[in-house]
Design a protein around this motif. Structure first.
Motif, PDB file in Angstrom:
ATOM      1  N   HIS A 296       0.851  -1.191   0.000  1.00 13.08           N
ATOM      2  CA  HIS A 296       0.000   0.000   0.000  1.00 13.08           C
ATOM      3  C   HIS A 296       0.882   1.234   0.000  1.00 13.08           C
ATOM      4  O   HIS A 296       2.025   1.214   0.473  1.00 13.08           O
ATOM      5  CB  HIS A 296      -0.912   0.034   1.238  1.00 13.08           C
ATOM      6  CG  HIS A 296      -2.082  -0.887   1.150  1.00 13.08           C
ATOM      7  ND1 HIS A 296      -3.059  -0.763   0.184  1.00 13.08           N
ATOM      8  CD2 HIS A 296      -2.435  -1.951   1.916  1.00 13.08           C
ATOM      9  CE1 HIS A 296      -3.956  -1.712   0.368  1.00 13.08           C
ATOM     10  NE2 HIS A 296      -3.602  -2.450   1.408  1.00 13.08           N
ATOM     11  N   GLU A 315      -2.308  -6.787  12.202  1.00 10.99           N
ATOM     12  CA  GLU A 315      -3.453  -6.381  11.395  1.00 10.99           C
ATOM     13  C   GLU A 315      -3.742  -4.887  11.490  1.00 10.99           C
ATOM     14  O   GLU A 315      -4.154  -4.269  10.519  1.00 10.99           O
ATOM     15  CB  GLU A 315      -4.697  -7.165  11.836  1.00 10.99           C
ATOM     16  CG  GLU A 315      -4.570  -8.672  11.642  1.00 10.99           C
ATOM     17  CD  GLU A 315      -5.757  -9.408  12.209  1.00 10.99           C
ATOM     18  OE1 GLU A 315      -6.561  -8.756  12.919  1.00 10.99           O
ATOM     19  OE2 GLU A 315      -5.907 -10.611  11.956  1.00 10.99           O
ATOM     20  N   TRP A 316      -3.547  -4.301  12.673  1.00 10.13           N
ATOM     21  CA  TRP A 316      -3.910  -2.901  12.905  1.00 10.13           C
ATOM     22  C   TRP A 316      -2.655  -2.036  12.994  1.00 10.13           C
ATOM     23  O   TRP A 316      -1.717  -2.356  13.729  1.00 10.13           O
ATOM     24  CB  TRP A 316      -4.729  -2.753  14.179  1.00 10.13           C
ATOM     25  CG  TRP A 316      -6.093  -3.363  14.074  1.00 10.13           C
ATOM     26  CD1 TRP A 316      -6.685  -3.873  12.959  1.00 10.13           C
ATOM     27  CD2 TRP A 316      -7.037  -3.550  15.139  1.00 10.13           C
ATOM     28  NE1 TRP A 316      -7.934  -4.342  13.248  1.00 10.13           N
ATOM     29  CE2 TRP A 316      -8.182  -4.161  14.570  1.00 10.13           C
ATOM     30  CE3 TRP A 316      -7.034  -3.247  16.485  1.00 10.13           C
ATOM     31  CZ2 TRP A 316      -9.312  -4.480  15.325  1.00 10.13           C
ATOM     32  CZ3 TRP A 316      -8.146  -3.552  17.243  1.00 10.13           C
ATOM     33  CH2 TRP A 316      -9.276  -4.166  16.662  1.00 10.13           C
ATOM     34  N   TRP A 330      -5.606   1.842  11.420  1.00  7.35           N
ATOM     35  CA  TRP A 330      -6.002   1.382  10.088  1.00  7.35           C
ATOM     36  C   TRP A 330      -5.782  -0.118   9.981  1.00  7.35           C
ATOM     37  O   TRP A 330      -4.707  -0.631  10.328  1.00  7.35           O
ATOM     38  CB  TRP A 330      -5.165   2.123   9.035  1.00  7.35           C
ATOM     39  CG  TRP A 330      -5.695   2.026   7.638  1.00  7.35           C
ATOM     40  CD1 TRP A 330      -6.893   2.462   7.173  1.00  7.35           C
ATOM     41  CD2 TRP A 330      -5.009   1.469   6.511  1.00  7.35           C
ATOM     42  NE1 TRP A 330      -7.002   2.220   5.832  1.00  7.35           N
ATOM     43  CE2 TRP A 330      -5.857   1.610   5.389  1.00  7.35           C
ATOM     44  CE3 TRP A 330      -3.758   0.886   6.329  1.00  7.35           C
ATOM     45  CZ2 TRP A 330      -5.511   1.179   4.134  1.00  7.35           C
ATOM     46  CZ3 TRP A 330      -3.401   0.459   5.076  1.00  7.35           C
ATOM     47  CH2 TRP A 330      -4.271   0.599   3.986  1.00  7.35           C
ATOM     48  N   GLU A 331      -6.800  -0.822   9.519  1.00  7.80           N
ATOM     49  CA  GLU A 331      -6.668  -2.253   9.240  1.00  7.80           C
ATOM     50  C   GLU A 331      -6.286  -2.396   7.768  1.00  7.80           C
ATOM     51  O   GLU A 331      -7.108  -2.154   6.881  1.00  7.80           O
ATOM     52  CB  GLU A 331      -7.983  -2.977   9.538  1.00  7.80           C
ATOM     53  CG  GLU A 331      -7.843  -4.490   9.418  1.00  7.80           C
ATOM     54  CD  GLU A 331      -9.118  -5.214   9.832  1.00  7.80           C
ATOM     55  OE1 GLU A 331      -9.064  -6.448   9.935  1.00  7.80           O
ATOM     56  OE2 GLU A 331     -10.145  -4.553  10.034  1.00  7.80           O
ATOM     57  N   TRP A 332      -5.038  -2.752   7.521  1.00  6.17           N
ATOM     58  CA  TRP A 332      -4.523  -2.678   6.156  1.00  6.17           C
ATOM     59  C   TRP A 332      -5.066  -3.779   5.256  1.00  6.17           C
ATOM     60  O   TRP A 332      -5.126  -3.611   4.036  1.00  6.17           O
ATOM     61  CB  TRP A 332      -2.991  -2.719   6.181  1.00  6.17           C
ATOM     62  CG  TRP A 332      -2.400  -3.997   6.694  1.00  6.17           C
ATOM     63  CD1 TRP A 332      -2.124  -4.329   7.976  1.00  6.17           C
ATOM     64  CD2 TRP A 332      -1.981  -5.111   5.907  1.00  6.17           C
ATOM     65  NE1 TRP A 332      -1.581  -5.581   8.063  1.00  6.17           N
ATOM     66  CE2 TRP A 332      -1.475  -6.089   6.792  1.00  6.17           C
ATOM     67  CE3 TRP A 332      -1.987  -5.389   4.534  1.00  6.17           C
ATOM     68  CZ2 TRP A 332      -0.982  -7.312   6.350  1.00  6.17           C
ATOM     69  CZ3 TRP A 332      -1.495  -6.604   4.103  1.00  6.17           C
ATOM     70  CH2 TRP A 332      -1.003  -7.552   5.004  1.00  6.17           C
ATOM     71  N   GLN A 333      -5.481  -4.905   5.818  1.00  7.61           N
ATOM     72  CA  GLN A 333      -5.984  -5.982   4.969  1.00  7.61           C
ATOM     73  C   GLN A 333      -7.353  -5.645   4.383  1.00  7.61           C
ATOM     74  O   GLN A 333      -7.613  -5.864   3.200  1.00  7.61           O
ATOM     75  CB  GLN A 333      -6.048  -7.284   5.767  1.00  7.61           C
ATOM     76  CG  GLN A 333      -4.658  -7.819   6.138  1.00  7.61           C
ATOM     77  CD  GLN A 333      -4.735  -9.062   6.990  1.00  7.61           C
ATOM     78  OE1 GLN A 333      -5.769  -9.332   7.605  1.00  7.61           O
ATOM     79  NE2 GLN A 333      -3.655  -9.814   7.047  1.00  7.61           N
ATOM     80  N   SER A 334      -8.233  -5.089   5.201  1.00  6.80           N
ATOM     81  CA  SER A 334      -9.557  -4.703   4.701  1.00  6.80           C
ATOM     82  C   SER A 334      -9.595  -3.257   4.239  1.00  6.80           C
ATOM     83  O   SER A 334     -10.627  -2.801   3.733  1.00  6.80           O
ATOM     84  CB  SER A 334     -10.610  -4.908   5.791  1.00  6.80           C
ATOM     85  OG  SER A 334     -10.344  -4.073   6.904  1.00  6.80           O
ATOM     86  N   GLU A 335      -8.502  -2.525   4.427  1.00  4.80           N
ATOM     87  CA  GLU A 335      -8.398  -1.119   4.031  1.00  4.80           C
ATOM     88  C   GLU A 335      -9.525  -0.289   4.636  1.00  4.80           C
ATOM     89  O   GLU A 335     -10.238   0.442   3.953  1.00  4.80           O
ATOM     90  CB  GLU A 335      -8.390  -0.976   2.504  1.00  4.80           C
ATOM     91  CG  GLU A 335      -7.245  -1.706   1.826  1.00  4.80           C
ATOM     92  CD  GLU A 335      -7.220  -1.443   0.327  1.00  4.80           C
ATOM     93  OE1 GLU A 335      -7.803  -0.443  -0.096  1.00  4.80           O
ATOM     94  OE2 GLU A 335      -6.597  -2.241  -0.404  1.00  4.80           O
ATOM     95  N   SER A 336      -9.692  -0.412   5.950  1.00  9.41           N
ATOM     96  CA  SER A 336     -10.744   0.318   6.652  1.00  9.41           C
ATOM     97  C   SER A 336     -10.174   0.897   7.938  1.00  9.41           C
ATOM     98  O   SER A 336      -9.200   0.384   8.491  1.00  9.41           O
ATOM     99  CB  SER A 336     -11.924  -0.604   6.972  1.00  9.41           C
ATOM    100  OG  SER A 336     -11.507  -1.680   7.787  1.00  9.41           O
ATOM    101  N   TYR A 337     -10.819   1.967   8.410  1.00  8.45           N
ATOM    102  CA  TYR A 337     -10.392   2.632   9.637  1.00  8.45           C
ATOM    103  C   TYR A 337     -11.052   1.962  10.841  1.00  8.45           C
ATOM    104  O   TYR A 337     -12.266   1.786  10.880  1.00  8.45           O
ATOM    105  CB  TYR A 337     -10.769   4.116   9.619  1.00  8.45           C
ATOM    106  CG  TYR A 337      -9.891   4.963   8.740  1.00  8.45           C
ATOM    107  CD1 TYR A 337      -8.578   5.222   9.082  1.00  8.45           C
ATOM    108  CD2 TYR A 337     -10.381   5.510   7.558  1.00  8.45           C
ATOM    109  CE1 TYR A 337      -7.765   6.001   8.274  1.00  8.45           C
ATOM    110  CE2 TYR A 337      -9.578   6.303   6.746  1.00  8.45           C
ATOM    111  CZ  TYR A 337      -8.269   6.537   7.107  1.00  8.45           C
ATOM    112  OH  TYR A 337      -7.465   7.308   6.313  1.00  8.45           O
TER     113      TYR A 337
END
Length: 897
Positions: A296, A315-316, A330-337
């Protein structure tokens, strides 16, 4: 009313400086906020601030692998060892120097700290019931010297920026600004010598071991990533190799190509080989090692990222940016905050509570209006419609409408249900509004300006300017509507307070003459009294109906305190320059809170004028005005050391360059370093009166009544004991048992008696309850309705209380205002929950009824069902509709599962 308010929470600021730390389970994140530490519960969506505070800003924090001990170090090297779960301070210690890195060993037996170019390893103090000592003994927490230095390492020539332990806690890996990384052993190892890893062209920011301990990764400020492995010399012949020819060598090089930006932070998760890097332009990158494949590349801010942290599972990712006060998870695997919070990055100006008491609204010079949830501590909404600093905010008593005044010349109305700005009010000429007041009915809003002497009044429904009240001969500094809506009160710098009859047939104003410029006016909740704060430090109370002064007090000595670095006078002699800029009444009107440009908040009794409490906002020496005495050693030939530019001789060019635009800096243009000054621009009581909040330089401080006090007897006799109360309860003497429980003031006993009373006798108990216990019973029922699951039972109590004692509550509304607001808040919450469940059930039923049915069932059973419709009845216990004529065992049912 109780006045034993204690610090409860810190809102309005989520990150200042330092490093972020996850707990071992990865569900909580610790963030340094000024001289305190805030804990964010990422799973339950809550936050709380630890009660202890440092004398300066926290620079580094470290959490023990066991999760019990927390180490915090401030800018001066002062260490606080605390118990993380119990939130208590165990020990204070001084390292005598600022720490640049702090980390516990994986085993938890030691912790390493970097002090300049020196590294020190200390033994971890043991906790009760643990075996954290060096030899594994259980000390039971009784140690004469909790901090024992184990070893000191000297070898670097510049500041050490990062320390990393090996997984077995035997080796340390340090990175320094002297362009090298070094490997140290905790204890002497056979065949091991301290190793220097040199090869970078700029300072090494961090160094890490791989998961198998066979590889070392180092990253420098210019974005160079080196991979080190234990290899033989490439020039040596294989047949002549010996053990002495093998050493750590660079096996691979990678580079982050970022123009006009340098690396500011990095973190490595060894089990997943995940590398996270942050840069000065707000960009962060994720790479997978050892292939250096980019995962990313995102930008989260316009300023540099100060720190990054990875939780145990990888994960976070937590990012902190001090320039804007941002904290992101940020959770980089699901690309969500998971978490996205930002405090005000400029000074607060005003605050207000919502009528329900569960929201606090703040406005600041950054042009933003933020809504904070008092239960979770998070900002839930941010309004950015204003283009300049927001100076005042006020809630309408009816409806979820918020009004704000700004320096951009507009007054805006926000709908807090749809979270949008639905009305903008402007004046015929350009003005900068500094005060605001809203009519209790929510139909009229008034605003005052420091540029003009008139008061502007608008209609909320149409947005049209209704009138301009002229009469003041100076700028209008404060506005307030009487709670009964009868009059508008304005204070001005012309040393007068005017009472306007806005809704009368002829608008009249009655001036009240004072001895100094008026700074703040506020009206008591019963609309009978007026409190006025003036520039000379006086606090006067006036009768609103008679227009005469009732009492007054001198608060200059109370509010004075604190000395700036540039002050030529001592804090005691500077009392003449202190005054109250904000004043507010409590819910029952018996006390007032007053604060100003000092570190103190004063709580006064209105009737006697006595100072009841004096709260210290901050002890943080990083702020101006917190210390009483100046240290003469900090006075240099060039002036006070706090005002000297310590960054002007920085070695890096980008650190010496001033990139701010002309006119962007506030204050004196010749001043090289601006230190924030401690001040309290706004205070407000919660509608329930159990807490108050203060807008300060540190953030939004919440003070609440300490609920830990269990025994507070009231009208107690020698024969009133818990045993006798339970005996009376067994004899079904409900009223007597309830009164005895109230006398003991034991919350568990009161709850037991309260829940034991049958519903058929609630009306009799409420009818005969002595009036002296009415306030206590209302408070208890409100708490039960807000927390317990007995919905109908609590509503029966509330209905009976309001029906039989409503006249008393109305006649003595000043005395019962606090508990009535608690009841109102509980009923509103129940109403919202019931409406939510009803809407969900309605949509579910509509969905199920709209589902297609089988053709055979429709054709064969339609007439049968229509014929039996008159005999259908509802079986509430089974939750279905049953036919009266159906025999037992018949499987024909009409209804929903």
């Amino acid at each position: 009313m109780k006045t034993d308010f204690k610090f409860s929470n810190l809102l309005g600021s989520v990150y200042r400086k330092g490093n972020l730390v996850y707990t071992a389970d990865g569900t909580c994140l610790l963030s340094p906020v000024g001289n305190r530490v805030t804990v964010f519960d990422l799973v339950n969506n809550k936050s709380h601030t630890l009660p202890f505070a440092h004398r300066t800003d926290v620079a580094r924090i470290a959490l023990h692998p066991g999760g019990q001990l927390l180490l915090t170090v401030d800018e001066q090297g002062q260490v606080i060892l605390s118990h993380f779960q119990r939130r208590i301070v165990l020990y204070r210690f001084s390292l005598k120097e600022a720490a640049s890195a702090l980390v516990f060993s994986p085993s938890g037996s030691h912790f390493a700290v970097a002090l300049g170019r020196r590294i020190e390893v200390w033994k971890t103090p043991s906790t009760p019931g643990s075996t954290d000592g060096a030899d594994g003994d259980d000390y039971g927490g009784l140690e004469f010297a909790p901090f024992v230095r184990y070893r000191r390492y000297v070898g670097h020539h510049d500041t050490v920026q990062n320390i990393e332990w090996s997984s077995d806690s035997r080796f340390l890996l340090t990175a320094s600004k002297d362009l090298t990384a070094r490997i140290w052993s905790l204890d002497p190892e056979e065949g091991f010598t301290p190793t220097v890893l040199a090869g970078h062209r700029t300072g090494v920011y961090a160094a890490w071991f791989s998961h198998d301990q066979e590889t070392i990764w180092t990253v420098s400020k210019d974005g160079a990533l080196f991979r080190w492995q234990y290899l033989p010399s490439p020039d040596a012949a294989p047949e002549t190799l010996s053990d002495g020819d093998e050493r750590w060598r660079i096996s691979d090089r990678h580079y982050f190509f970022q123009e006009q930006a340098h690396l500011t932070t990095a973190a490595f998760h060894a089990p997943s080989n995940l590398l996270v890097t942050g840069f000065s332009n707000g960009l962060f990158m994720l790479h997978e090692l050892p292939d250096f494949s980019e995962i990313h590349k995102l930008s989260i801010a316009a300023s540099n990222i100060d720190t990054v942290s990875i939780n145990k599972t990888g994960e976070w990712l937590a990012f902190g940016s001090s320039a804007l006060g941002q904290l992101l998870v940020w959770e980089w695997q699901s690309e969500s905050y998971i978490l996205k919070q930002q405090g005000h990055f400029d000074s607060l100006n005003s605050l207000t509570y919502s009528p329900s008491g569960d929201r606090v609204i703040t406005c600041a010079d950054d042009g933003k209006v933020k809504i904070w949830d008092t239960a979770s501590g998070f900002c839930i909404v941010t309004f950015t419609e204003h283009t300049s600093g927001v100076t005042a905010c006020e809630f309408a008593r009816r409806g979820n409408v918020l009004f704000t005044a700004s320096l951009d010349g507009s007054v805006r109305a926000f709908d807090l249900i749809r979270y949008r700005c639905f009305r903008t009010f402007t004046a015929p000429k350009r003005l900068s509004f500094s005060s605001i007041a809203v009519d209790p009915s929510g139909e009229v809003v008034a605003a005052g300006s420091l540029d003009d002497f008139d008061i502007h009044i608008w209609s909320v429904q149409t947005g049209q300017l209704l009138d301009q009240l002229a009469g003041h001969e100076g700028p209008v500094s404060s506005l307030a509507f009487a709670p009964n809506g009868g009059s508008l009160i304005s204070g001005s710098w012309d040393r007068t307070v005017r009472i306007w009859s806005v809704f009368a047939r002829t608008q009249t104003s009655e001036p009240l003459q004072l001895q100094a410029d008026v700074l703040c006016v506020t009206v008591r909740p019963d609309s009978k009294q007026l409190a006025v704060s003036t520039l000379d430090g006086q606090l006067t109370f006036w009768s609103l109906s008679e227009g005469t002064q009732e009492t007054g007090l001198d608060g200059r000595r109370d509010v004075s305190g604190g000395r700036k670095a540039t002050d030529r006078r001592t804090a005691a002699n500077a009392a003449g320059t202190k005054s109250f800029n904000t004043v507010t009444y409590s819910a029952d009107g018996s006390v007032v809170l007053a604060a100003g440009n000092s570190k103190y908040i004063c709580l006064y009794s209105v009737e006697t004028g006595v100072l009841l409490q004096k709260y210290t906002v901050s002890v943080n020496l990083s702020l101006e005005g917190t210390q009483e005495y100046l240290n003469s050693r900090l006075l240099t030939e060039g002036g006070p050391q706090a005002l000297l530019d310590e960054q002007g001789e920085a070695s890096d060019l980008e650190d010496r360059m001033d990139t701010s635009l002309p006119g962007a800096k506030r204050g004196d243009a010749a001043q090289r370093k601006a230190v924030p000054e401690v001040r309290v621009p706004g205070v407000a009581f919660s509608p329930t009166g159990r807490a108050f909040c203060a807008a300060s330089t540190e953030g939004l401080l919440i003070y609440s009544v300490d609920a830990s006090v269990q025994f507070d007897p009231f009208d107690l006799d020698i024969d009133v004991t818990p045993e006798s109360t339970l005996k009376v309860l067994t004899n079904r003497e409900w009223l007597k048992a309830l009164v005895m429980a109230f006398r003991l003031n034991n919350s568990k006993l009161v709850t037991r008696v309260y829940r034991s009373i049958p519903t058929t006798d609630i009306g009799l108990v409420v009818r005969d309850i002595p009036q002296v216990y009415l306030e206590r019973l209302l408070r208890h029922v409100a708490k039960e309705a807000d927390a317990s699951p007995h919905l109908e039972f609590n509503l029966l109590w509330l209905e009976s209380l309001l029906r039989q004692h409503g006249r008393v509550l109305k006649e003595r509304q000043g005395e019962y205002a606090e508990v009535v607001r608690m009841v109102q808040r509980a009923v509103t919450r129940i109403q919202n929950e019931i409406m939510k469940v009803a809407d969900q059930n309605k949509h579910t039923i509509e969905y199920l009824l709209g589902q297609p049915r089988p053709a055979a069932e429709v054709n064969g059973d339609t007439m049968k069902m229509l014929g039996r419709i008159d005999g259908v009845k509802m079986d509430r216990s089974a939750g279905v509709v049953q036919d009266e004529d159906m025999a037992d065992g018949d499987d024909e049912w009409i209804g929903l599962e």
